[in-house]
Write a protein that holds these residues in place. Structure first.
Motif, mmCIF file in Angstrom:
data_model
loop_
_atom_site.group_PDB
_atom_site.id
_atom_site.type_symbol
_atom_site.label_atom_id
_atom_site.label_comp_id
_atom_site.label_asym_id
_atom_site.label_seq_id
_atom_site.Cartn_x
_atom_site.Cartn_y
_atom_site.Cartn_z
ATOM 1 N N LYS A 62 24.207 20.383 13.592
ATOM 2 C CA LYS A 62 24.008 20.007 12.190
ATOM 3 C C LYS A 62 25.008 20.797 11.365
ATOM 4 N N THR A 85 26.341 21.796 7.651
ATOM 5 C CA THR A 85 25.975 21.901 6.240
ATOM 6 C C THR A 85 27.176 22.436 5.473
ATOM 7 N N TYR A 86 27.490 21.802 4.344
ATOM 8 C CA TYR A 86 28.685 22.210 3.605
ATOM 9 C C TYR A 86 28.589 21.742 2.151
ATOM 10 N N SER A 87 29.510 22.214 1.352
ATOM 11 C CA SER A 87 29.585 21.828 -0.059
ATOM 12 C C SER A 87 31.003 21.414 -0.399
ATOM 13 N N THR A 135 28.641 25.608 7.417
ATOM 14 C CA THR A 135 27.947 26.270 8.524
ATOM 15 C C THR A 135 27.584 25.226 9.576
ATOM 16 N N ASN A 150 26.702 19.553 -3.347
ATOM 17 C CA ASN A 150 26.289 20.732 -2.604
ATOM 18 C C ASN A 150 25.246 20.353 -1.558
ATOM 19 N N GLY A 151 25.162 21.173 -0.518
ATOM 20 C CA GLY A 151 24.138 20.975 0.488
ATOM 21 C C GLY A 151 24.283 19.709 1.298
ATOM 22 N N ASN A 152 25.507 19.227 1.471
ATOM 23 C CA ASN A 152 25.709 18.048 2.308
ATOM 24 C C ASN A 152 25.377 18.384 3.752
ATOM 25 N N GLN A 153 24.726 17.450 4.435
ATOM 26 C CA GLN A 153 24.371 17.661 5.838
ATOM 27 C C GLN A 153 24.750 16.441 6.674
ATOM 28 N N SER A 154 25.311 16.710 7.828
ATOM 29 C CA SER A 154 25.657 15.656 8.781
ATOM 30 C C SER A 154 25.330 16.153 10.176
ATOM 31 N N THR A 155 24.882 15.247 11.010
ATOM 32 C CA THR A 155 24.576 15.582 12.401
ATOM 33 C C THR A 155 25.556 14.871 13.314
#
Length: 536
Positions: A265, A267-269, A247, A274-279
């Protein structure tokens, strides 16, 4: 009240027509005319509304609407038709046999076999005035009525076909098509440059090791070192995993708040996390989609760092991620340290591991890496990290064996230093050392004795590399020391203390003496000499 003779409108209580003098007592007839006039007006309103409707329909038409027959409307709106059997409900027809149930005299049956002739003397038992002969010398003219009763014969004209101009229709259709095409084009264009889609595509490509796609989605500064291979090296440890549940949402950053930029931002798995986040910050570029829409690309902020410094021994060629670094990237260094090293400043380099390779004609290829995580990173490679190639060592040893023989011969023959200078580096001076070797063959020690070699033999020359690692001269050239072992024998004339005699001798030197070489212009040249030709 309307005059039945001339049609002039008169006051309701008038007895005679103010225009022609006709007696006005036809109440029923006038009511009929008034009703007909009202009906005509109402029909006209209906016709006008229908015309407006037709106009609207014609303006909105996109297909040819031709040969449409207009349907005639019967009644006072379209005139009075005397050719049909009618009663006063639908108009008055004097040319037809009619029974006026509500006509001039409802109490008498009247049959006009030849129609009603207003120009003849007629006697109406119960008509207009049964007590007087009436002659309509001027006829009955219903066209004079103000409310439009028309007794004159009416010829129904066929309605003209309604035709919509084909040219106008064609233009309208073309305009509509162009508008639809423009709207579709703009919609497709905007969708193709959506920054959230770009961010989603980039993260998916990075995680799945799709380097071609990822590389094309980064807004990179102009640099020969930011290659696709460099990007792959920077992510050399990546194994590639399928991305799920990705997303993208808007976020805030200072860099992303400028015009033409956006921060998101992601968010992906993956299969392992799980719940990886990158900006990421994305910015518009000059690259165009469909010729007009500026593409969004991922900003290089955090992906690329500036002004990385790499120091390497002089005489070596530096490559980064397979790209040779040219001399124009060398920064001037006037310190003593700069005599031994070249300092390269790389304007842009990918974050992460970057492969470094050093090569030269005389050293083994040296490979290492630099992990860049901030601007102005520093990497130094010492000359002690390098080693000579076997071929370089062999060439230097062969050169030493040849040079010692040349020098010995020149010294024996008492030749000047200029005769061996071609063997020496342009930066070195071994003239004093050579003069000492000449004295070894032809020496004089005060006034007491002299030694003068009359013949000699240089044999069993053995060369070994004294320095296995890479060293440099003060001028920064590769340097190698070759140790020499040799045997020198011969005859010499000894004179001293009032006597002269012929003597012979031999002496073996066991790899203690040496010649230092420097590599210049593709060959090994003498930088220093430490030899001895004394054998007696």
């Amino acid at each position: 009240m309307f005059c039945p003779n001339c049609g002039t409108k008169n006051e309701d209580d008038a007895v005679f027509c103010g225009n022609c003098g006709t007696k006005l007592n036809l109440d029923d007839f006038n009511e009929t005319l008034n009703a007909a006039a009202n009906e005509t007006a109402e029909a006209a309103d209906v016709a006008n509304q229908a015309a407006d409707t037709v106009d609207v329909a014609a303006n909105q038409a996109t297909d040819a609407f031709v040969n449409q027959e207009a349907q005639p409307v019967q009644g006072f709106a379209n005139g009075f038709d005397p050719n049909a059997n009618q009663n006063f409900n639908n108009g008055f027809d004097p040319n037809a046999n009619q029974n006026f149930s509500n006509g001039f005299d409802p109490n008498a049956n009247q049959n006009f076999n030849n129609g009603f002739d207003p120009n003849a003397n007629q006697n109406f038992n119960n008509g207009f005035d049964p007590n007087a002969n009436q002659n309509f010398n001027n006829g009955y003219n219903p066209n004079y009525a103000n409310n439009g009763y028309n007794q004159a014969p009416y010829q129904q004209q066929p309605a003209k076909p309604f035709k919509l101009n084909k040219k106008i229709v064609g233009i309208a259709v073309a305009v509509v098509a162009v508008i639809v095409a423009i709207v579709a084009f703009v919609s497709i264009g905007k969708a193709g440059v959506d920054y959230k889609k770009t961010a989603k595509k980039y993260v998916t490509a990075i995680e799945q090791c799709d380097w071609d796609t990822a590389y094309d989605l980064i807004n990179l500064p102009d640099s020969e070192f930011l290659t696709k291979e460099a990007l792959i090296n920077a992510h050399a440890d990546a194994t590639g995993e399928k991305v799920t549940g990705i997303t993208v949402s808007d976020a805030y950053s200072t860099a992303g708040s400028t015009k033409g930029s956006a921060t998101v931002k992601v968010t992906y798995s993956t299969a392992t996390s799980n719940g990886n986040q990158s900006t990421y910050v994305l910015s518009q570029t000059n690259d165009k989609y469909l010729l007009f829409f500026k593409k969004y690309k991922v900003s290089s902020e955090g992906l690329v760092y500036k002004d990385t410094t790499i120091q390497v021994p002089k005489g070596c060629t530096l490559s980064i991620n397979g790209v040779e670094v040219k001399s124009n990237y060398i920064k001037a260094d006037n310190s003593s340290y700069g005599s031994y090293y070249d300092t390269y400043v790389i304007p842009y380099i990918f974050a992460g591991d970057n492969k470094i390779k050093l090569t030269s004609d005389v050293t083994e290829d040296y490979e290492t890496s630099i992990n860049v995580s901030y601007d102005e990173s520093l990497k130094s490679i010492s000359y002690s990290d390098l080693s000579f190639t076997d071929d370089a060592e062999k060439a230097a040893m062969e050169k030493a064996q040849s040079d010692i023989a040349t020098i010995a011969k020149a010294a024996y023959e008492k030749k000047g230093y200029s005769d061996i200078k071609s063997l020496v580096s342009s930066e070195a001076d071994v003239e004093d050392e050579y003069d000492d070797l000449v004295d070894d063959f032809h020496s004089a020690s005060g006034s007491y004795y002299t030694r003068d070699v009359t013949s000699y033999d240089l044999s069993a020359v053995k060369a070994t590399v004294g320095t296995k690692y890479f060293t440099l001269t003060d001028e920064g050239a590769p340097k190698m020391r070759i140790y020499l072992g040799y045997t020198l024998s011969g005859k010499y004339k000894y004179t001293g203390y009032g006597s002269e005699e012929e003597k012979s001798g031999s002496y073996t030197y066991n790899s203690y003496y040496y010649i230092d070489y420097v590599y210049e212009d593709g060959e090994w040249l003498i930088d220093d000499v430490y030899l001895n030709f004394y054998f007696y």
